[in-house]
Design an enzyme around this catalytic site. Structure first.
Site, PDB file in Angstrom:
ATOM      1  N   ARG A 111       0.885  -1.182   0.000  1.00 15.71           N
ATOM      2  CA  ARG A 111       0.000   0.000   0.000  1.00 15.71           C
ATOM      3  C   ARG A 111       0.913   1.219   0.000  1.00 15.71           C
ATOM      4  O   ARG A 111       1.706   1.414   0.918  1.00 15.71           O
ATOM      5  CB  ARG A 111      -0.896  -0.009   1.242  1.00 15.71           C
ATOM      6  CG  ARG A 111      -1.585   1.321   1.464  1.00 15.71           C
ATOM      7  CD  ARG A 111      -2.704   1.256   2.467  1.00 15.71           C
ATOM      8  NE  ARG A 111      -3.859   0.588   1.887  1.00 15.71           N
ATOM      9  CZ  ARG A 111      -5.081   0.634   2.412  1.00 15.71           C
ATOM     10  NH1 ARG A 111      -5.297   1.310   3.532  1.00 15.71           N
ATOM     11  NH2 ARG A 111      -6.084   0.015   1.826  1.00 15.71           N
ATOM     12  N   HIS A 138      -7.312   0.813  -6.498  1.00 15.74           N
ATOM     13  CA  HIS A 138      -7.538  -0.048  -5.327  1.00 15.74           C
ATOM     14  C   HIS A 138      -8.186  -1.349  -5.820  1.00 15.74           C
ATOM     15  O   HIS A 138      -9.350  -1.639  -5.526  1.00 15.74           O
ATOM     16  CB  HIS A 138      -8.433   0.683  -4.320  1.00 15.74           C
ATOM     17  CG  HIS A 138      -8.407   0.098  -2.938  1.00 15.74           C
ATOM     18  ND1 HIS A 138      -7.602  -0.962  -2.579  1.00 15.74           N
ATOM     19  CD2 HIS A 138      -9.097   0.437  -1.811  1.00 15.74           C
ATOM     20  CE1 HIS A 138      -7.796  -1.238  -1.304  1.00 15.74           C
ATOM     21  NE2 HIS A 138      -8.700  -0.414  -0.816  1.00 15.74           N
ATOM     22  N   GLN A 141     -10.027  -3.996  -3.458  1.00 14.70           N
ATOM     23  CA  GLN A 141     -11.343  -3.580  -2.982  1.00 14.70           C
ATOM     24  C   GLN A 141     -12.415  -3.872  -4.028  1.00 14.70           C
ATOM     25  O   GLN A 141     -13.504  -4.350  -3.707  1.00 14.70           O
ATOM     26  CB  GLN A 141     -11.330  -2.077  -2.652  1.00 14.70           C
ATOM     27  CG  GLN A 141     -12.648  -1.578  -2.106  1.00 14.70           C
ATOM     28  CD  GLN A 141     -12.965  -2.149  -0.732  1.00 14.70           C
ATOM     29  OE1 GLN A 141     -12.156  -2.059   0.181  1.00 14.70           O
ATOM     30  NE2 GLN A 141     -14.135  -2.756  -0.576  1.00 14.70           N
ATOM     31  N   ASP A 227     -17.261   7.137  -1.506  1.00 17.25           N
ATOM     32  CA  ASP A 227     -16.007   7.019  -0.743  1.00 17.25           C
ATOM     33  C   ASP A 227     -15.802   8.344  -0.013  1.00 17.25           C
ATOM     34  O   ASP A 227     -16.484   9.345  -0.313  1.00 17.25           O
ATOM     35  CB  ASP A 227     -14.858   6.743  -1.741  1.00 17.25           C
ATOM     36  CG  ASP A 227     -13.549   6.323  -1.084  1.00 17.25           C
ATOM     37  OD1 ASP A 227     -13.510   6.198   0.159  1.00 17.25           O
ATOM     38  OD2 ASP A 227     -12.566   6.134  -1.821  1.00 17.25           O
ATOM     39  N   CYS A 267     -16.259   1.446   0.473  1.00 19.04           N
ATOM     40  CA  CYS A 267     -15.074   0.634   0.791  1.00 19.04           C
ATOM     41  C   CYS A 267     -14.684   0.738   2.259  1.00 19.04           C
ATOM     42  O   CYS A 267     -13.991  -0.130   2.773  1.00 19.04           O
ATOM     43  CB  CYS A 267     -13.911   1.025  -0.117  1.00 19.04           C
ATOM     44  SG  CYS A 267     -13.341   2.721   0.085  1.00 19.04           S
ATOM     45  N   ARG A 295     -13.301  -8.798   1.506  1.00 17.31           N
ATOM     46  CA  ARG A 295     -11.878  -8.548   1.251  1.00 17.31           C
ATOM     47  C   ARG A 295     -11.085  -9.811   1.578  1.00 17.31           C
ATOM     48  O   ARG A 295     -10.172 -10.209   0.863  1.00 17.31           O
ATOM     49  CB  ARG A 295     -11.359  -7.379   2.115  1.00 17.31           C
ATOM     50  CG  ARG A 295     -11.933  -6.017   1.772  1.00 17.31           C
ATOM     51  CD  ARG A 295     -11.445  -5.508   0.436  1.00 17.31           C
ATOM     52  NE  ARG A 295      -9.991  -5.425   0.360  1.00 17.31           N
ATOM     53  CZ  ARG A 295      -9.253  -4.415   0.829  1.00 17.31           C
ATOM     54  NH1 ARG A 295      -9.839  -3.374   1.386  1.00 17.31           N
ATOM     55  NH2 ARG A 295      -7.935  -4.412   0.724  1.00 17.31           N
TER      56      ARG A 295
HETATM   57  N1  NVA Z   1     -10.023   6.463  -1.439  1.00 15.65           N
HETATM   58  C1  NVA Z   1      -9.658   6.105  -0.083  1.00 15.65           C
HETATM   59  C2  NVA Z   1      -9.858   4.646   0.117  1.00 15.65           C
HETATM   60  C3  NVA Z   1      -9.499   4.148   1.491  1.00 15.65           C
HETATM   61  C4  NVA Z   1      -9.641   2.677   1.626  1.00 15.65           C
HETATM   62  C5  NVA Z   1      -8.216   6.494   0.170  1.00 15.65           C
HETATM   63  O1  NVA Z   1      -7.384   6.327  -0.724  1.00 15.65           O
HETATM   64  O2  NVA Z   1      -7.925   6.978   1.254  1.00 15.65           O
HETATM   65  N1   CP Z   2     -11.159  -0.285   2.361  1.00 13.99           N
HETATM   66  C1   CP Z   2      -9.890  -0.348   2.813  1.00 13.99           C
HETATM   67  O1   CP Z   2      -8.934  -0.564   2.039  1.00 13.99           O
HETATM   68  O2   CP Z   2      -9.773  -0.165   4.141  1.00 13.99           O
HETATM   69  P1   CP Z   2      -8.432   0.060   4.969  1.00 13.99           P
HETATM   70  O3   CP Z   2      -7.893   1.414   4.590  1.00 13.99           O
HETATM   71  O4   CP Z   2      -8.860  -0.005   6.409  1.00 13.99           O
HETATM   72  O5   CP Z   2      -7.450  -1.012   4.621  1.00 13.99           O
END
Ligand code: NVA
Ligand code: CP
Length: 311
Positions: A111, A138, A141, A227, A267, A295
């Site tokens: 990540r 992502h 997800q 989101d 998500c 997930r």
């Molecule tokens: N779009 C959000 C998703 C978090 C799971 C982010 O990137 O923070």
């Molecule tokens: N939806 C998701 O990726 O959640 P986290 O940021 O908690 O991993």
């Protein structure tokens, strides 16, 4: 050293379109089988003795727990790394990190921020690399979201998904899903936060339709999804986004504009009262808890596929 998958070439999952439609549907199907066994407490140790390294350069709850629990449930083990807790935080090049880590483990999940960073890692990795979220995509997800839709409503081909909100990692991955799996994506975002035409390219109306009014975007939708207004890494834009997105809160009126049996997904993490009302996310059309649980099952199927191919 050979690729980790003895039946084929080294594969990565850096964005959804790294897989074909057939491969995505295979992983979804396999996830359903793995989930069924999990619910019946039947052991499923296909990745016995395999090791997953997880590199987190951003915060996480779901991604960490689902990959970590998932790998143990498959009979393997995990190593958890963060930027601050590793030499990445002291400027060791991502290429060197990839060379070293991938000599010691079977699989890597990252990540991070820019997509180019995970691409650079993958280019120097001896083992499959999975995108656990970047600024751009992502894909894990969306695998879970497709699995959730299929479980509740059957095939997604020919259906309509309404994305209410930011042009972010989730919406661009939804667009790849629409192209790959053959459904229509409706998108509505405030001016200044819309999809980038250069990234989107030419899309027929059967794949992508953009709307100024979020209520219009919800019409005909089988799934409404949104989101947070501000994704990780963009926190300095918080105030401006709060003002711009004020009318992009998924509420009962928007759900009423969608098809009567429309689902709601998010998500997570969610901010009730911002991108969605408590009434919607905690209401009868919401499947966010199934979505979060999926997930686990989707990623177990993904890890198996990358390491063992089709079983
Ligand atoms: N779009 C959000 C998703 C978090 C799971 C982010 O990137 O923070
Ligand atoms: N939806 C998701 O990726 O959640 P986290 O940021 O908690 O991993």
């Amino acid at each position: 050293m050979s690729a980790a998958n003895p039946t084929g070439p080294l594969r990565h999952f850096l964005q959804l379109r790294d897989f074909s439609e057939e491969e995505i549907l295979y992983v979804i199907d396999r996830a359903r089988l793995i989930k069924d066994k999990f619910k019946r407490y039947l052991p499923h140790h296909t990745l016995h003795d395999r090791n997953l390294a997880m590199v987190f350069e951003k915060a996480s709850t779901r991604t960490r727990v689902s990959f970590e629990a998932g790998m143990y449930q498959l009979g393997g083990s995990v190593i958890y790394l963060t930027t601050e807790g590793s030499q990445l935080g002291r400027a060791e090049p991502i290429e060197d990190t990839a060379r070293v880590v991938s000599r010691m483990v079977d699989l890597v999940m990252i990540r991070t921020f820019e997509q180019t960073r995970i691409e650079r890692f993958a280019a120097h990795s001896r083992v499959p690399v999975i995108n656990g979220l970047t600024n751009e995509y992502h894909p894990c997800q969306i695998l879970a979201d497709i699995l959730t839709f299929v479980e509740h409503r059957g095939p997604i081909r020919g259906r309509t998904v309404a994305w209410i909100g930011d042009a972010n990692n989730m919406s661009y991955t939804w667009l790849q899903a629409a192209e790959l799996l053959g459904f229509t994506l409706h998108v509505s975002a405030p001016a200044g936060y819309r999809l980038d035409p250069l990234r989107v390219g030419d899309q027929p109306a059967s794949i992508l339709r953009e709307f100024d009014d979020p209520l219009e975007a919800c019409k005909g939708a089988d799934l409404v999804t949104t989101d947070v207004w501000t994704s990780m890494g963009y926190e300095s834009e918080n105030e401006a986004r709060r003002l711009a997105f004020a009318d992009w809160c998924v509420d009962a009126r928007m759900m009423a504009a969608a098809n009567p049996d429309a689902l709601f997904m998010h998500c997570l993490p969610a901010h009730r009262g911002e991108e969605v009302t408590g009434e919607v996310i905690d209401g009868p059309q919401s499947v966010v808890w199934d979505e979060a649980e999926n997930r686990l099952h989707a990623q177990k199927a993904l890890m198996e596929f990358l390491l063992l191919g089709r079983l």
